[in-house]
Write an enzyme that holds these catalytic residues in place. Structure first.
Site, short mmCIF file in Angstrom:
data_model
loop_
_atom_site.label_atom_id
_atom_site.label_comp_id
_atom_site.label_asym_id
_atom_site.label_seq_id
_atom_site.Cartn_x
_atom_site.Cartn_y
_atom_site.Cartn_z
CB VAL A 13 -1.03 -0.06 1.17
CG1 VAL A 13 -1.73 1.37 1.21
CG2 VAL A 13 -1.68 -1.24 1.16
N GLY A 15 3.99 1.76 -1.02
CA GLY A 15 4.53 1.83 -2.57
C GLY A 15 3.61 2.30 -3.48
CB THR A 35 3.33 -10.44 -6.21
OG1 THR A 35 4.23 -11.02 -5.15
CG2 THR A 35 2.18 -11.27 -6.57
CB ALA A 79 13.75 -3.08 7.01
CB SER A 131 7.06 10.01 8.74
OG SER A 131 6.13 9.89 9.62
N GLY A 132 4.04 9.37 7.56
CA GLY A 132 2.84 9.71 7.27
C GLY A 132 1.73 8.65 7.20
CE LYS A 186 9.39 7.12 9.05
NZ LYS A 186 8.99 5.90 9.78
CG HIS A 189 9.41 10.58 12.84
ND1 HIS A 189 8.51 9.41 12.84
CD2 HIS A 189 8.52 11.57 12.29
CE1 HIS A 189 7.54 9.76 12.24
NE2 HIS A 189 7.31 10.99 12.31
CG ASN A 190 9.44 5.48 13.21
OD1 ASN A 190 9.09 6.51 12.83
ND2 ASN A 190 9.18 4.41 12.65
CD GLU A 193 4.62 7.11 14.92
OE1 GLU A 193 4.29 5.92 14.73
OE2 GLU A 193 5.50 7.74 13.98
NE ARG A 291 4.30 1.11 21.19
CZ ARG A 291 4.23 1.35 19.93
NH1 ARG A 291 4.49 0.59 19.05
NH2 ARG A 291 3.65 2.65 19.64
CG HIS A 460 34.85 1.87 39.68
ND1 HIS A 460 35.68 1.12 38.45
CD2 HIS A 460 34.32 0.59 40.04
CE1 HIS A 460 35.17 -0.06 38.34
NE2 HIS A 460 34.19 -0.22 39.50
#
Length: 488
Positions: A13, A15, A35, A79, A131-132, A186, A189-190, A193, A291, A460
């Site tokens: 979709v 593409g 395909t 990817a 993005s979008g 990007k 950005h995610n 998001e 999540r 340390h």
């Protein structure tokens, strides 16, 4: 037919929609998919959507040869390995000076590896964040191309027309920088998001579980919020979601959706990069953890039974609340938390830019996120202005305007989190944002004790606040002596 201006391979979709967008802007485009039914489907859509100049090809050779030189081909495939396979298929038929653009959510180092491999064949390569979602791809996405500048110049005229157009600030595209910078930006950005969505979900939970707001009331609230400083795509779609009735039963659809969030990996990559770069990103990390916990649905159902049998219900205390005051407090808490989340994302981009020598312009990134993308928001204009005022700004929190906004909202922010804690409602994103702010604004934090502990058990060393140098103390010996003396 003459030669087309550009090609696109990969007709899921996103593409298809991007191809139709490019054609609609007046650029004849060749399309190809492994395909072949997808090729015919895209060409058919192009006819139906206004006889757009989209030309379909069923084999890679004729697809590549149908494009004018220097050829530019955008790939929109999954990817990883599918990208390498598509490159292998197409590059066989391409010539020196031609260019491949990967428009998927790819790991930035894979883009850098491919750019080097393509250069050896004399081909140019770009990794371009898009993005979008489906809607953005069709009508105007935010585009983040990085890699070969020469390749960018070959396609700039197309990208400037295809990207989302924002009045006063122009097309939502810019040349990001060298190497994998477009994919990296990007990815962050995610990550932002993820943080935004989690903070909105927490605002919903508090309003619903503590404030007892109905879906109708929630729709009203979010619709109202979308007229002010929270005006954004995510607030707008949240308002829409609360208004949609279930078409398969009674009530509202949102209440029938299983409370289990999926993910594709960019949020996880963001948090991994934060750890690699030693940059605190607690709001984004909290959204990822949420999540993970949402995925344990069966365990949570059983856990709820265990605690209910001990008299521990879902909501711990149902205190009466002033709805209007709660709505206003939650709005302010959401805004303040959001500032912290964006500050973390921008700091990650800056740190990576410094490590890689990308010279990324944070204000320009805020500008291209103002339209087309999922995190588009009026708030990004404020971020752009903050970086315009001071390109070297170490953190958005110390920009004078944002600092004042946080100070004005921090009482409401604290009230919401305290209310949630007392009611047993988790607000990990808001709490992480507040902890980030409270840590960052304090001149002295308890890290002195942690460093003393590290020196005690691991030698340390530590620095002192009153003199330069590095020090080590035999804490164990001194403590042992004082214990012996104490017993005498």
């Amino acid at each position: 037919m003459g030669l087309t201006r550009i090609g696109l391979a990969g007709l899921a979709v996103m593409g298809q929609n991007l191809a139709l967008n490019i054609a609609e802007k007046g650029f004849p485009i060749s399309v190809y998919n492994r395909t072949t039914s997808k090729v015919d489907e895209t060409v058919e859509r192009a006819k139906l959507e206004g006889n757009l100049p989209v030309y379909g090809f069923h084999d890679p050779a004729s697809f590549v040869h149908s494009i004018q030189k220097p050829r530019v081909i955008i790939m929109l495939v999954k990817a990883g390995a599918p990208v390498d396979q598509t490159i292998a298929t197409l590059s066989t038929h391409m010539e020196k000076g031609d260019c491949i653009i990967d428009g998927g959510n790819e790991w930035y180092e894979n883009t850098e590896r491919r750019e080097k491999a393509m250069a050896e064949l004399g081909l140019l390569y770009l990794g371009m964040g898009v993005s979008g979602g489906e809607e953005g791809a069709r009508h105007g996405p935010s585009l983040m191309p990085g890699g070969s500048y020469e390749a960018y110049k070959n396609i700039e005229d197309i990208l400037l027309k295809v990207a989302a157009q924002v009045p006063d600030s122009g097309p939502c595209v810019t040349y990001i920088g060298k190497g994998g910078s477009g994919n990296f930006v990007k990815m962050i950005h995610n990550g932002i998001e993820y943080g935004d969505m989690q903070l909105i979900a927490e605002a919903y939970d508090v309003l619903k579980s503590v404030g007892n707001l109905s879906n109708d009331e929630l729709q009203q609230v979010f619709s109202e919020w979308n007229k002010g400083e929270l005006l954004s795509f995510l607030i707008e779609i949240t308002s829409d979601i609360f208004g949609i009735k279930d078409d398969k039963g009674e009530g509202y659809l949102v209440d029938k959706v299983l409370d289990k969030t999926g993910m594709k990996g960019t949020g996880k990559w963001t948090v991994q990069q934060a750890a690699e770069l030693s940059v605190a990103a607690p709001t984004i990390a909290a959204s990822l953890d949420s999540r993970f916990l949402s995925g344990l649905k069966e365990e949570r159902v059983e856990a709820a039974k265990v605690f209910k049998s001990g008299g521990f219900g879902d909501i711990l205390s149902s205190q009466p609340v002033d709805k209007a005051k709660l709505v206003e407090d939650v709005r302010q808490a959401l805004y303040a938390s959001k500032i912290c989340s964006y500050a973390q994302g921008m700091n990650l981009i800056r740190a990576k830019s410094m490590e890689k020598g990308w010279d990324l312009k944070l204000g320009e990134l805020a500008r291209i996120w103002k339209g087309g993308c999922i995190i588009r928001a009026i708030f990004l204009d404020r971020i752009k202005k903050a970086y315009d005022r001071n390109p070297e700004l170490p953190n958005l929190l110390v920009d004078p305007e944002f600092a004042m906004e946080i100070l004005d909202r921090q009482s409401a922010w604290r009230r919401v989190i305290c209310l949630a804690i007392n009611a047993g409602i988790s607000t990990p994103g808001m709490s992480a944002s507040l902890a980030y702010f409270d840590t960052y604004r304090r001149e002295r934090v308890p890290a002195n004790l942690v460093q003393a502990q590290r020196d005690y058990f691991g030698a340390h060393t530590y620095e002192r606040i009153d003199m330069p140098g590095s020090f080590h103390t035999e804490w164990f010996k001194i403590a042992k002596q004082s214990k012996i003396l104490g017993h005498l």
